[in-house]
Every structure is written in structure tokens, then in C-alpha cells.
Design a protein around this motif. Structure first.
Motif, PDB file in Angstrom:
ATOM      1  N   PHE A  65       0.834  -1.205   0.000  1.00 26.69           N
ATOM      2  CA  PHE A  65       0.000   0.000   0.000  1.00 26.69           C
ATOM      3  C   PHE A  65       0.871   1.259   0.000  1.00 26.69           C
ATOM      4  O   PHE A  65       0.575   2.240  -0.694  1.00 26.69           O
ATOM      5  N   THR A  66       1.956   1.209   0.746  1.00 24.31           N
ATOM      6  CA  THR A  66       2.890   2.352   0.771  1.00 24.31           C
ATOM      7  C   THR A  66       3.402   2.632  -0.636  1.00 24.31           C
ATOM      8  O   THR A  66       3.454   3.782  -1.084  1.00 24.31           O
ATOM      9  N   GLU A  67       3.773   1.549  -1.338  1.00 23.83           N
ATOM     10  CA  GLU A  67       4.291   1.725  -2.708  1.00 23.83           C
ATOM     11  C   GLU A  67       3.226   2.325  -3.614  1.00 23.83           C
ATOM     12  O   GLU A  67       3.478   3.211  -4.419  1.00 23.83           O
ATOM     13  N   ARG A  68       2.006   1.849  -3.429  1.00 21.17           N
ATOM     14  CA  ARG A  68       0.921   2.332  -4.280  1.00 21.17           C
ATOM     15  C   ARG A  68       0.653   3.819  -4.056  1.00 21.17           C
ATOM     16  O   ARG A  68       0.502   4.583  -5.008  1.00 21.17           O
ATOM     17  N   VAL A  69       0.619   4.253  -2.799  1.00 20.67           N
ATOM     18  CA  VAL A  69       0.345   5.678  -2.527  1.00 20.67           C
ATOM     19  C   VAL A  69       1.501   6.528  -3.052  1.00 20.67           C
ATOM     20  O   VAL A  69       1.277   7.611  -3.606  1.00 20.67           O
ATOM     21  N   ALA A  70       2.721   6.015  -2.895  1.00 25.08           N
ATOM     22  CA  ALA A  70       3.878   6.773  -3.390  1.00 25.08           C
ATOM     23  C   ALA A  70       3.780   6.946  -4.902  1.00 25.08           C
ATOM     24  O   ALA A  70       3.984   8.050  -5.440  1.00 25.08           O
ATOM     25  N   GLN A  71       3.423   5.863  -5.572  1.00 27.49           N
ATOM     26  CA  GLN A  71       3.335   5.924  -7.029  1.00 27.49           C
ATOM     27  C   GLN A  71       2.220   6.867  -7.479  1.00 27.49           C
ATOM     28  O   GLN A  71       2.405   7.723  -8.337  1.00 27.49           O
ATOM     29  N   LYS A  72       1.054   6.728  -6.868  1.00 24.45           N
ATOM     30  CA  LYS A  72      -0.087   7.601  -7.204  1.00 24.45           C
ATOM     31  C   LYS A  72       0.263   9.063  -6.935  1.00 24.45           C
ATOM     32  O   LYS A  72      -0.063   9.942  -7.728  1.00 24.45           O
ATOM     33  N   SER A  73       0.904   9.305  -5.789  1.00 27.10           N
ATOM     34  CA  SER A  73       1.247  10.674  -5.418  1.00 27.10           C
ATOM     35  C   SER A  73       2.155  11.283  -6.488  1.00 27.10           C
ATOM     36  O   SER A  73       1.957  12.431  -6.912  1.00 27.10           O
ATOM     37  N   ALA A  74       3.135  10.493  -6.938  1.00 18.68           N
ATOM     38  CA  ALA A  74       4.066  10.987  -7.958  1.00 18.68           C
ATOM     39  C   ALA A  74       3.309  11.295  -9.247  1.00 18.68           C
ATOM     40  O   ALA A  74       3.467  12.366  -9.850  1.00 18.68           O
ATOM     41  N   GLU A  75       2.441  10.373  -9.656  1.00 16.20           N
ATOM     42  CA  GLU A  75       1.653  10.586 -10.887  1.00 16.20           C
ATOM     43  C   GLU A  75       0.798  11.835 -10.770  1.00 16.20           C
ATOM     44  O   GLU A  75       0.543  12.535 -11.742  1.00 16.20           O
ATOM     45  N   GLN A  76       0.327  12.100  -9.561  1.00 14.55           N
ATOM     46  CA  GLN A  76      -0.558  13.248  -9.357  1.00 14.55           C
ATOM     47  C   GLN A  76       0.208  14.560  -9.195  1.00 14.55           C
ATOM     48  O   GLN A  76      -0.396  15.616  -9.051  1.00 14.55           O
ATOM     49  N   GLY A  77       1.536  14.489  -9.190  1.00 16.81           N
ATOM     50  CA  GLY A  77       2.330  15.715  -9.149  1.00 16.81           C
ATOM     51  C   GLY A  77       2.785  16.139  -7.765  1.00 16.81           C
ATOM     52  O   GLY A  77       3.280  17.249  -7.594  1.00 16.81           O
ATOM     53  N   TYR A  78       2.612  15.251  -6.776  1.00 16.95           N
ATOM     54  CA  TYR A  78       3.122  15.595  -5.434  1.00 16.95           C
ATOM     55  C   TYR A  78       4.626  15.340  -5.402  1.00 16.95           C
ATOM     56  O   TYR A  78       5.105  14.385  -6.011  1.00 16.95           O
ATOM     57  N   ARG A  79       5.336  16.179  -4.662  1.00 16.40           N
ATOM     58  CA  ARG A  79       6.796  16.011  -4.578  1.00 16.40           C
ATOM     59  C   ARG A  79       7.196  14.851  -3.685  1.00 16.40           C
ATOM     60  O   ARG A  79       8.281  14.306  -3.798  1.00 16.40           O
ATOM     61  N   SER A  80       6.312  14.531  -2.738  1.00 17.36           N
ATOM     62  CA  SER A  80       6.591  13.346  -1.918  1.00 17.36           C
ATOM     63  C   SER A  80       5.279  12.605  -1.702  1.00 17.36           C
ATOM     64  O   SER A  80       4.202  13.148  -1.971  1.00 17.36           O
ATOM     65  N   SER A  81       5.395  11.393  -1.195  1.00 17.10           N
ATOM     66  CA  SER A  81       4.191  10.590  -1.022  1.00 17.10           C
ATOM     67  C   SER A  81       3.248  11.262  -0.035  1.00 17.10           C
ATOM     68  O   SER A  81       3.688  11.822   0.974  1.00 17.10           O
ATOM     69  N   ARG A  82       1.962  11.153  -0.299  1.00 20.24           N
ATOM     70  CA  ARG A  82       0.967  11.683   0.655  1.00 20.24           C
ATOM     71  C   ARG A  82       0.960  10.867   1.940  1.00 20.24           C
ATOM     72  O   ARG A  82       0.468  11.312   2.957  1.00 20.24           O
ATOM     73  N   LEU A  83       1.476   9.641   1.870  1.00 24.13           N
ATOM     74  CA  LEU A  83       1.575   8.810   3.080  1.00 24.13           C
ATOM     75  C   LEU A  83       2.931   9.095   3.726  1.00 24.13           C
ATOM     76  O   LEU A  83       3.971   8.774   3.151  1.00 24.13           O
ATOM     77  N   PRO A  84       2.931   9.715   4.905  1.00 21.84           N
ATOM     78  CA  PRO A  84       4.224  10.048   5.505  1.00 21.84           C
ATOM     79  C   PRO A  84       4.985   8.789   5.902  1.00 21.84           C
ATOM     80  O   PRO A  84       4.391   7.727   6.056  1.00 21.84           O
ATOM     81  N   GLU A  85       6.281   8.926   6.056  1.00 19.45           N
ATOM     82  CA  GLU A  85       7.084   7.765   6.465  1.00 19.45           C
ATOM     83  C   GLU A  85       7.357   7.824   7.958  1.00 19.45           C
ATOM     84  O   GLU A  85       7.254   8.881   8.576  1.00 19.45           O
ATOM     85  N   PHE A  86       7.745   6.690   8.515  1.00 18.67           N
ATOM     86  CA  PHE A  86       8.281   6.662   9.878  1.00 18.67           C
ATOM     87  C   PHE A  86       9.799   6.671   9.755  1.00 18.67           C
ATOM     88  O   PHE A  86      10.347   6.035   8.856  1.00 18.67           O
ATOM     89  N   THR A  87      10.478   7.358  10.651  1.00 13.40           N
ATOM     90  CA  THR A  87      11.940   7.220  10.707  1.00 13.40           C
ATOM     91  C   THR A  87      12.243   5.833  11.278  1.00 13.40           C
ATOM     92  O   THR A  87      11.362   5.197  11.868  1.00 13.40           O
TER      93      THR A  87
END
Ligand code: NOJ
Length: 507
Positions: A290-312
């Protein structure tokens, strides 16, 4: 083991044939019921209680509630708590799960001031239960955030975990001498997806595909903070346990194809994996695919980073393993397809990120709630799945229940059928090696069902909301549940001899 297996197979096919001795809940299994502060308490501005997000929303936007009602009085537990405990005694409950209203304890959200009246109310409620040997299971947060903290961004503020830890400290300090079962949050999905990423729960932010994910991160961190606080500073002296309750409905594949199986997995990751995976998985962090999917969608949609934040890495380690048990709220199931039944969703949003179709077979009996059907073996599917995925943790079913319309009266055979089937599934799970240690029926009594107001009733007891005294009357299901608790057996032919409730000796 083999014998148990054969018996459970027989029980699955023909439970009526199984005799009492063969399928029995263990004596130390905790049978209870569950409620939540805003749904039952009332007393919305009693003493110095502060405003919470449900007070705020229902007072300022009454039209969002189906029947225009609110929780100002609800079942008036604030004044009827002794009657609540009397009902628990009538049912013979081992345990009672309820939640604390944060703004009743801390009117402004932070730990100054602390409300003496709020503390006294919960002390009385807890002491009344303990007087009759009923074990309190306490949820710190069941959706009623102090409005003052919402004004500062609520769960989307990175300081939220600190605020929650501060509140948890006040709670453990005041009640931890008597409360041994703590649940930090009730249903993160509903808090984050519905409250922040939609308009179906307060605070109706509708920050789709963004607010819901921020909330997920800070909620999970807040849970871990409260868990570690308990573990490090209270557990050795108070000796209790601390966990979280996640809503886990079953999402199975519509067809037995690889596409549908993967579609169901992605949907599960989005629905509850977001909250369960960081805590219960070995590797920690949000669910991988799911993380990969949101990252990919976010990129396609023009976001500079994934809408799903990461944990350190440090955050991942802090959260991983931070729970003594997995609390499961379970109600229903859905069938998931990669290609069929796909609907258009807002962009961006979690459901657009998921991008799968949902199907509910017509033959599954329908409750009064649009989302709730009785689906075969769904608790068993959920428990087996979680058990395998997260390496045999300790479980409680912290909610399970069935709704009927307000007019449906006291004879609730559909609720009885639902409960019996669910409890058979619990026995199946125990037979299969799941460490299930308790079951809380939702709900002890009718209450304020959020956006549905008073139009959907989940109670083992009917509540008359027209009467200022809010009298409670046992439904038929209350007698059936009582018999199951007493005998530890599900007798499908049991019929109560009368509809008059009494307290059995010893309670
Ligand atoms: C789960 C929630 O925790 C509870 O507040 C709600 O009333 C029930 N589901 C029924 O919808």
C-alpha cells in the motif's frame, strides 16, 4: 487436538448436534459488553467538562446527524451509572469495556486543569463495578477529542503524541490502581479515514488522501507513547496490560484469482493494516504494497513526496511490538474484486489509492445499518488471518454486534442469531489455536450511534430516549447472552422462560 478438530468440524456443519461438554468457553474467558463515553454518558457540560469535537459538531452542524439528535443527554449514564452496573450484574458479565471522555477529565485537553468532578465520576463508575467483581476494561480514546486540541490540528499535529501521553499519565495515575486492562485508541480507521479523510465522523475535515494519512502516523506514535509510558512507569507497580483496538472487518477475494487475492490484500492494508502493521508486524512501518501504491499515485498526481508520511527508523523501532494484545472490533465482511464493482472516488483519497471494487452478496442478512450484514465465518477469517500474520498475539474481541431499527422492540431474534454465529466462530478460533481471551458485545444498551443518531439500535438493553429517566429494558438477546455467560456454552435452542430480568446470586 485431533478430537477437538473433528468436533469443531461437526460444530461448523451442525452446531445443534454438539453437546454442552464438547464446545465450552474457558472459565477465565472474559465475557463483557462495550460502550463509549459520548454514546452513553450525556452530561455534556456537567460540572467543568470541556467541549469535545462531537459536542462542537452536533451543536454547530446539527444537520449532519440523521435525526438531528446529539449526545447531550444520550443514555444519561452520568446520572444512571448505578443502573448500568446493575445491568452488568443482571447479565453476569465478567468485564465491562467503556471509554473515558478526555475533556471530562481534562477540560482543555492538556493536564491543567484536571477536573475533580470528572475524576470522581469515573472513580464511582469503576468502584461500583469492582464492588460486584466486574473487571473494567478502559479505552482512553473513543472519538471525543477535546475541541481545544482539534483547534490546534488534533491528530494531524506532530505534537499530538505528547498531548496523548500527558492525558494517559493523568489516567494511569488516577485509575491504574484498579484498572488492569487499557486500550489506547478505539478504531484508528474511523478516527482517521472517516474523521480526517471524509465527512462521516467528527471533525468532518474531509482532507481526503492527506489528512487521513497524517492522522494515521501521529495516532500510531501516540499509541506507542502511551504504551511505553505504562510499560516503563506503571506496569511493575500496577500490573496491568495495554493494547489498542482496531476495526478489522473481513475483506476476502470475490473470486479465487491472483488479481482478486491481491486486491483484497491491498484493501486490508488500507483499511486496518495502516494501523496494525506498524505495531504488530515484525518489520514495522506502514504496509509495504500500500505504501508503494500511494507513493506511485502521489508521484503521478504531481506531489513532490508521497501523501503517506514515512516513519523514521527510530520511530519504527519505538512502535514495533508496542502492544500487549490486539483488540479487534469486528462486525462484517466484504468481497473484493480487482476488476468488478469499481466505483469512482475523489482524487486524491484512500479509496482512489486502493482502486478496487467491493461486493456484498444479497443473501447475507442485512441489519439496520447500511454497512452491516451477517457474513459467514467472518470473525474466524479475521482471527485466523491476524493470528498467522502477526505471530499468535493475545486477542480480545472488543466489539461485535448487530443493529435494529428503533421500532423493533424487545424480541430481537436476528441479533440472537448473529451473536450465536459470532460466538461459534470464536470457539472455532480458540480450537484452531488463536489466543482469544475475551469477547465484548456491542452494546450493553442502545446509544447515540454517531451520524445515525438514535436511528440504529445496538443494545442488549433497549433505552427509552423519550423518557427523561432513560429507563433500560432487557431485550431477548440479553437473556440469551446471560445464559451463554453462565453456562459457557452456546445452546442454540435456549429460549428465556420470562422476559423479567433478575440478578443471579453472587452478583
Ligand atoms: C464501532 C464503534 O467503536 C462504536 O462506537 C459504534 O457504535 C459501533 N461500531 C457500531 O457502529
Amino acid at each position: 487436538m485431533k478430537v477437538a478438530l473433528v468436533l469443531s468440524v461437526i460444530a461448523l456443519g451442525c452446531s445443534a448436534l454438539v453437546t454442552k461438554q464438547e464446545r465450552r468457553f474457558p472459565d477465565d474467558f472474559l465475557f463483557g459488553t462495550a460502550t463509549a463515553s459520548y454514546q452513553i454518558e450525556g452530561g455534556w457540560n456537567a460540572d467543568d467538562k470541556g467541549e469535545n469535537i462531537w459536542d462542537h459538531m452536533t451543536h454547530n452542524h446539527p444537520n449532519v446527524i440523521k435525526d438531528g439528535s446529539n449526545g447531550d443527554v444520550a443514555a444519561d449514564t452520568y446520572h444512571n451509572y448505578k443502573r448500568d452496573v446493575e445491568m452488568m450484574r443482571e447479565l453476569g458479565l465478567d468485564a465491562y469495556r467503556f471509554s473515558l471522555s478526555w475533556s471530562r477529565i481534562l477540560p482543555d485537553g492538556l493536564s491543567n486543569p484536571v477536573s475533580a468532578a470528572g475524576i470522581a465520576f469515573y472513580n464511582n463508575y469503576i468502584d461500583e463495578m469492582l464492588k460486584y467483581g466486574i473487571t473494567p476494561m478502559v479505552t482512553l480514546y473513543h472519538w471525543d477529542l477535546p475541541q481545544k486540541l482539534q483547534d490546534l490540528g488534533g491528530f494531524a499535529n506532530p505534537l499530538f503524541p505528547d498531548w496523548f501521553e500527558e492525558y494517559a499519565r493523568v489516567v494511569y495515575d488516577n485509575f491504574g490502581d484498579r484498572v488492569k486492562h487499557w486500550i489506547t485508541f478505539n478504531e484508528p480507521r474511523e478516527i482517521c479515514l472517516e474523521g480526517y479523510g471524509s465527512t462521516t465522523k467528527a471533525p468532518i475535515l474531509n482532507a481526503t488522501g492527506i489528512g487521513s494519512y497524517l492522522c494515521a502516523k501521529y495516532l500510531v506514535l501516540a499509541h506507542a507513547k502511551a504504551y511505553h509510558l505504562y510499560n516503563n512507569e506503571y506496569k511493575s507497580s500496577q500490573g496491568g496490560e495495554c493494547g489498542i483496538t482496531i476495526s478489522v472487518n473481513w475483506f476476502g477475494p470475490l473470486t479465487d484469482t491472483e488479481e482478486d487475492r491481491f486486491a483484497a490484500e491491498i484493501r486490508r492494508q488500507a483499511e486496518w493494516g495502516l494501523y496494525a502493521e506498524p505495531i504488530f508486524s515484525e518489520q514495522g512501518g506502514f504496509p509495504k504494497e500500500f505504501t508503494e501504491r500511494v507513493a506511485q499515485k502521489s508521484a503521478e498526481q504531481g506531489y513532490r513526496s508521497s501523501r503517506l508520511p514515512e516513519f523514521t527508523e527510530e520511530e519504527k523501532q519505538f512502535v514495533r511490538g508496542a502492544s500487549d494484545f490486539f483488540g479487534v472490533n469486528h462486525y462484517t465482511a466484504y468481497l473484493i474484486s480487482a476488476t468488478e464493482h469499481i466505483t469512482q472516488n475523489v482524487v486524491p483519497s484512500l479509496y482512489d489509492d486502493v482502486g478496487v471494487g467491493v461486493y456484498v452478496p444479497e443473501e447475507w442478512p442485512q441489519s439496520a445499518s447500511s454497512w452491516l450484514t451477517e457474513s459467514p465465518d467472518s470473525i474466524l477469517n479475521v482471527l485466523n488471518h491476524l493470528n498467522q500474520k502477526y505471530n499468535n498475539p493475545k486477542f480480545y474481541i472488543t466489539e461485535n454486534g448487530w443493529s435494529s431499527p428503533p421500532s423493533s422492540g424487545l424480541i430481537d431474534d436476528d441479533r440472537i442469531r448473529y451473536y450465536r454465529a459470532a460466538l461459534e466462530n470464536c470457539l472455532d478460533a480458540i480450537d484452531a489455536g488463536v489466543r482469544l481471551q475475551g469477547y465484548m458485545a456491542w452494546s450493553l444498551m442502545d446509544n447515540f450511534e454517531w451520524m445515525e443518531g438514535l436511528t440504529e439500535r445496538f443494545g442488549l438493553y433497549h433505552v427509552d430516549f423519550e423518557d427523561p429517566l432513560r429507563p433500560r429494558t432487557a431485550r431477548k438477546s440479553a437473556f440469551v447472552y446471560k445464559e451463554i455467560i453462565k453456562t459457557r456454552v452456546i445452546d442454540h435452542s435456549y429460549e428465556p422462560a420470562t422476559m423479567t430480568m433478575t440478578i443471579d446470586e453472587g452478583r
